[in-house]
Design an enzyme around this catalytic site. Structure first.
Site, short mmCIF file in Angstrom:
data_model
loop_
_atom_site.label_atom_id
_atom_site.label_comp_id
_atom_site.label_asym_id
_atom_site.label_seq_id
_atom_site.Cartn_x
_atom_site.Cartn_y
_atom_site.Cartn_z
N HIS A 163 0.84 -1.20 0.00
CA HIS A 163 0.00 0.00 0.00
C HIS A 163 0.87 1.24 0.00
O HIS A 163 1.87 1.31 0.71
CB HIS A 163 -0.92 0.02 1.22
CG HIS A 163 -1.92 -1.07 1.22
ND1 HIS A 163 -3.12 -0.97 0.55
CD2 HIS A 163 -1.89 -2.31 1.77
CE1 HIS A 163 -3.79 -2.10 0.70
NE2 HIS A 163 -3.07 -2.93 1.43
N GLU A 212 -7.33 0.04 -6.17
CA GLU A 212 -6.80 -1.29 -5.87
C GLU A 212 -6.05 -1.88 -7.06
O GLU A 212 -6.53 -1.83 -8.20
CB GLU A 212 -7.93 -2.24 -5.46
CG GLU A 212 -8.49 -1.93 -4.08
CD GLU A 212 -9.15 -3.13 -3.45
OE1 GLU A 212 -8.48 -4.17 -3.32
OE2 GLU A 212 -10.33 -3.02 -3.09
#
Length: 276
Positions: A163, A212
């Site tokens: 991330h 994502e």
């Protein structure tokens, strides 16, 4: 014929299939087919519930593009609901094997069904080579990236998957698609990355939108919410317990100081069932 269940956690929707009692083949193409919102079922991906030799169950998660991912925070809560509601277990605390390790879930039951789940997401990974991200920092808090016409500063964390988190002034009106698709494949990220754009509301509340890896913008991302809270704490922007507001709803995230584990609490919902 393959039986499936469509479920979501805060709108982060997947097609769930019992791969213990059904034989599943060609998972990559199956994921692409079921995820198609025009010609398939429509979802952010495919999750298979499998036998495990080291935990109560094993979860395999595939993105909408067919790529297999390490972990999905919203997805794993739904796995807990799936196995309990369908009688595959009667335990209210279960372990699930993932490519990001074994995760422990505490299932919160209402009227004999799972309503919410608290997931022990484990310790955040902060070493650059293990996230992975190309950086000499530890932790990685000042990764500079130019995407299109904007300069960004990222904090990077892995919660079993990578991330990259950045703060923006107005997340509601931010062009997530424009910048997310550039940053996902930026050369600093050897395995691509999920991208979180967050807005700090106060010490206990943030807003987040997510791009994502392999799926595009989704309504929620559990591992992304966890990574975002870790990033906020590393940068001394929030307390250790934070409510994360996403497009699909809210998650409660805590980075526990005593055991260094991140805990995520949120809902799991069954949408419908069918046959392929």
């Amino acid at each position: 014929m393959i039986k499936f269940t469509k479920m979501h956690g805060l709108g982060n929707d997947y097609v769930y299939i019992d791969a213990i009692n059904q034989k599943i083949e060609d998972e990559e193409n199956l994921a692409k087919f079921v995820s198609d919102r025009h010609f398939g079922i429509g979802s952010d991906g495919l999750i298979l519930i499998c036998n495990s030799k080291v935990a109560d169950f094993k979860m395999r998660m595939f993105n909408a593009d067919g790529s297999e991912a390490e972990m999905c925070g919203n997805g794993i809560r739904c796995v807990g609901k799936f196995v309990y509601d369908k009688g595959l277990t009667d335990k209210e605390a279960i372990t699930i094997e993932t490519l990001a390790g074994i995760k422990t879930l505490k299932l919160n039951i209402k009227d004999a069904k799972v309503e919410t789940a608290r997931v022990d997401m484990g310790e955040p990974v902060l070493e650059a080579e293990n996230i992975p991200v190309i950086s000499d920092e530890m932790p990685v808090k000042n990764l500079k990236i130019k995407a299109g016409d904007k300069d960004f500063t990222f904090t990077c964390v892995s919660m079993g998957n990578p991330h990259a988190i950045t703060v923006v002034d107005d997340v509601d009106n931010f062009d997530v698609q424009k910048y997310g698709k550039i940053i996902e494949i930026e050369k600093s990220f050897p395995r691509r990355t999920n991208v979180e754009f967050i807005q700090i509301i106060d010490k206990n509340n943030i807003k987040m939108r997510v791009w994502e890896r392999g799926a595009g913008e989704t309504l929620a991302c559990g591992t992304g919410a966890c990574g975002s809270v870790v990033a906020c704490i590393l940068n001394e922007r929030t307390d250790r317990k934070v409510n994360v507001s996403l497009l699909g709803g809210s998650l409660q995230i805590e980075w526990n100081k005593d055991d260094n584990h991140v805990y995520m609490t949120g809902p799991a919902v069954t949408v419908f069932e069918g046959n392929l």
